[in-house]
Design a protein around this motif. Structure first.
Motif, short mmCIF file in Angstrom:
data_model
loop_
_atom_site.label_atom_id
_atom_site.label_comp_id
_atom_site.label_asym_id
_atom_site.label_seq_id
_atom_site.Cartn_x
_atom_site.Cartn_y
_atom_site.Cartn_z
N ARG A 206 0.86 -1.18 0.00
CA ARG A 206 0.00 0.00 0.00
C ARG A 206 0.89 1.22 0.00
NH1 ARG A 206 -2.46 3.11 4.31
NH2 ARG A 206 -4.28 4.24 3.54
N SER A 207 0.63 2.15 -0.90
CA SER A 207 1.44 3.36 -1.00
C SER A 207 0.55 4.55 -1.32
CB SER A 207 2.53 3.20 -2.08
OG SER A 207 1.94 2.98 -3.35
N GLY A 208 1.13 5.73 -1.23
CA GLY A 208 0.33 6.91 -1.53
C GLY A 208 1.19 8.15 -1.66
N ALA A 209 0.62 9.19 -2.24
CA ALA A 209 1.29 10.48 -2.40
C ALA A 209 0.26 11.58 -2.16
CB ALA A 209 1.90 10.62 -3.78
N ILE A 210 0.64 12.57 -1.34
CA ILE A 210 -0.29 13.63 -0.96
C ILE A 210 0.43 14.97 -0.97
CG2 ILE A 210 -2.02 14.29 0.74
CD1 ILE A 210 -1.49 11.54 2.09
N ASP A 252 3.85 7.12 -13.80
CA ASP A 252 5.28 7.45 -13.74
C ASP A 252 5.55 8.68 -12.89
OD1 ASP A 252 5.94 5.31 -15.34
OD2 ASP A 252 5.97 6.47 -17.21
N GLU A 253 4.62 9.64 -12.89
CA GLU A 253 4.86 10.86 -12.11
C GLU A 253 4.82 10.58 -10.61
OE1 GLU A 253 0.52 11.23 -13.72
OE2 GLU A 253 2.49 10.50 -14.40
N ILE A 254 4.10 9.54 -10.20
CA ILE A 254 4.11 9.15 -8.79
C ILE A 254 5.43 8.46 -8.45
CG2 ILE A 254 2.98 7.78 -7.00
CD1 ILE A 254 1.36 10.16 -7.91
N ALA A 256 8.15 9.05 -9.82
CA ALA A 256 9.17 10.11 -9.84
C ALA A 256 9.24 10.84 -8.50
CB ALA A 256 8.87 11.10 -10.96
N VAL A 257 8.13 10.87 -7.76
CA VAL A 257 8.14 11.51 -6.44
C VAL A 257 9.15 10.82 -5.54
CG1 VAL A 257 6.79 11.96 -4.36
CG2 VAL A 257 5.76 12.34 -6.60
N ILE A 258 9.09 9.48 -5.50
CA ILE A 258 10.02 8.71 -4.68
C ILE A 258 11.43 8.77 -5.26
CG2 ILE A 258 10.59 6.39 -3.83
CD1 ILE A 258 7.61 5.83 -3.66
N LYS A 259 11.52 8.68 -6.56
CA LYS A 259 12.83 8.69 -7.22
C LYS A 259 13.57 10.00 -6.93
CE LYS A 259 12.90 6.82 -11.24
NZ LYS A 259 12.71 6.55 -12.69
N ASN A 260 12.85 11.11 -6.85
CA ASN A 260 13.47 12.42 -6.65
C ASN A 260 13.64 12.80 -5.18
OD1 ASN A 260 13.62 12.81 -9.44
ND2 ASN A 260 11.57 13.72 -9.53
N THR A 261 13.25 11.90 -4.27
CA THR A 261 13.39 12.17 -2.84
C THR A 261 14.84 11.95 -2.39
OG1 THR A 261 11.10 11.50 -2.41
CG2 THR A 261 12.61 11.52 -0.53
N GLU A 262 15.37 12.92 -1.66
CA GLU A 262 16.74 12.78 -1.15
C GLU A 262 16.83 11.60 -0.18
OE1 GLU A 262 19.27 14.56 -2.12
OE2 GLU A 262 18.12 15.95 -3.39
N LEU A 263 18.01 11.00 -0.09
CA LEU A 263 18.19 9.80 0.74
C LEU A 263 17.98 10.07 2.22
CD1 LEU A 263 21.23 8.05 -1.00
CD2 LEU A 263 18.79 7.59 -1.28
N ASP A 264 18.14 11.32 2.65
CA ASP A 264 17.91 11.64 4.06
C ASP A 264 16.50 12.18 4.31
OD1 ASP A 264 18.13 14.09 2.83
OD2 ASP A 264 19.58 14.92 4.23
N ALA A 265 15.64 12.08 3.29
CA ALA A 265 14.29 12.63 3.41
C ALA A 265 13.23 11.54 3.47
CB ALA A 265 13.99 13.58 2.25
N PHE A 266 13.62 10.31 3.83
CA PHE A 266 12.63 9.28 4.12
C PHE A 266 13.15 8.39 5.23
CE2 PHE A 266 15.12 7.45 0.59
CZ PHE A 266 15.40 6.17 1.04
#
Length: 412
Positions: A206-210, A252-254, A256-266
């Motif tokens: 289960r995943s999501g973007a808000i 793909d745009e969702i 990209a949200v995870i792909k573009n997240t910095e490694l210290d931001a999750f």
């Protein structure tokens, strides 16, 4: 040397700071002890529903937070198997408590808004409670630095590993077997997403973007890891690649949200919860001690009510303590001094009232959240098919549980 304090709140998280600010609005001073050196912003953001906004308005910071976060319009649920939306629902429908209101609030901004309204010196950082003992009508708090505080009221808002909850007799929260990863993606320019609560499920994930605002997107990812996958948490880069490989058929745009997240931001953590029946027979309060927030009702994130219910707790607890302490103060002003045992009984009654108000609310949220997790996090072709029909029911539960008003700070 012992330092005497009226009310000591352990934990400067959402529940602790909300309680402290509620008390401050009523003219009651409290001291908040925080283990960390600064405000903790782990988790990055959380969905803030109608019930939470009513509570935030009760303590006077709702409007400032509204100006920093955009209103979410719709809940859109997708299957990661078909890649198609299976259900869509307005988040602005009218409920029993009025129009619904949903935003994704950044935790840092919320904690700062709470802390900035408190008098200087209210929060004491780098203050870890290591033990609690009785001392007549007081509680003695022993801190890691050797300090001893003498508290007339002790409130535990110290999270899932609560020292205060342990003192009250609660067992450590149970592990669900699932893990959750939460992150935040920041954009230099507008991210371009519509203000919707987007969630995706299928094959046990289960995943999501808000969106929080026009340049910030909060995201989450939950699954049941193998022992080998748990090891990935030690390597953020590998964990990111693993998530991307498990997202399934989503836009793909969702991804990209995870792909573009910095490694210290999750951040990744195991999901834990308190068995709901523990709230029914456990000691939410005992004498002049109680717990609130995650120390009381840790729950899975599937109903997105953990942070919201912590804000509710703070308002209700401040109200119940205010009724007890202010009534006592007024009687003293009339020359009818009530000290020692009588004052202790009034505090005890106030905390018992809080416990009774919050017991069934916590039971309901934990139980419903666990059911949602069980259904949306299940694997298998049959469950993926069944979830298409369950999605409307589960989505409506989000609004139903948010259609709640914990009340004002003062009952007068």
């Amino acid at each position: 040397m012992e330092v005497v304090e009226e009310i000591v709140i352990v934990g400067a998280g959402i529940a602790g700071l909300t309680t402290s600010l509620g008390l401050h609005r009523l003219g009651i001073r409290s001291l908040v002890l925080e283990t960390s050196e600064s405000l903790r912003t782990t988790g990055f953001a959380f969905s803030t529903w109608t019930n939470a906004w009513k509570a935030l308005d009760a303590i006077g910071i709702g409007e400032s937070l509204r100006r920093q976060h955009e209103t979410l319009h719709r809940n859109v649920t997708y299957s990661t198997v078909s890649g198609l939306p299976v259900f869509e629902m307005s988040l602005k429908d009218k409920g029993k408590q009025g129009d619904h209101e949903v935003r994704c609030v950044q935790r840092k901004l919320l904690l700062e808004a709470l802390a900035n309204e408190l008098p200087s010196g209210t929060i004491r950082f780098s203050s870890k409670v290591v033990s609690i003992e009785e001392s007549g009508y007081f509680k003695l708090l022993h801190l890691a630095d050797g300090t001893i505080l003498k508290a007339k009221v002790l409130v535990g808002c110290d999270g899932v590993n609560s020292v205060v909850a342990k003192w009250l007799g609660f067992k450590p929260p149970a592990f669900t077997g699932r893990h959750g990863i939460r992150g935040r993606a920041n954009y230099k320019n507008s991210h371009g997403f519509d203000p919707n609560f987007m969630q995706f499920f299928g094959n046990g994930v289960r995943s999501g973007a808000i969106p929080c605002d026009d340049k910030t997107v909060y995201w989450f990812f939950t699954w049941t890891p193998t022992n080998q996958e748990k090891e990935l948490e030690k390597n953020p880069a590998e964990m990111k690649q693993f998530m991307l490989s498990k997202l399934g058929n989503i836009p793909d745009e969702i991804k990209a949200v995870i792909k573009n997240t910095e490694l210290d931001a999750f951040v990744s953590s195991p999901l834990r919860f308190r068995h709901p029946w523990e709230l029914l027979w456990g000691n939410i309060s005992k004498g002049n001690v109680c717990v609130a927030g995650d120390a009381l009702h840790p729950m899975t994130p599937d109903l997105v009510q953990g942070g919201c219910s912590a804000i509710e707790d703070g308002v209700v607890l401040a109200r119940c303590l205010g009724e007890a302490l202010l009534k006592n103060s007024r009687q003293e002003m009339k020359g009818k001094s009530e000290q020692g045992n009588e004052e202790y009984k009034k505090i005890e009654m106030g905390l018992n009232k809080f416990a009774n108000e919050r017991r069934w609310r916590g039971f309901d949220l934990i139980s419903t959240g666990y059911m949602v997790a069980l259904m949306q996090g299940s694997e298998g072709k049959m469950m993926s098919t069944l979830n298409k029909y369950l999605a409307p029911i589960l989505a409506r539960w989000l609004l139903q549980k948010a259609d709640f008003d914990c009340g004002k700070l003062s009952s007068i």
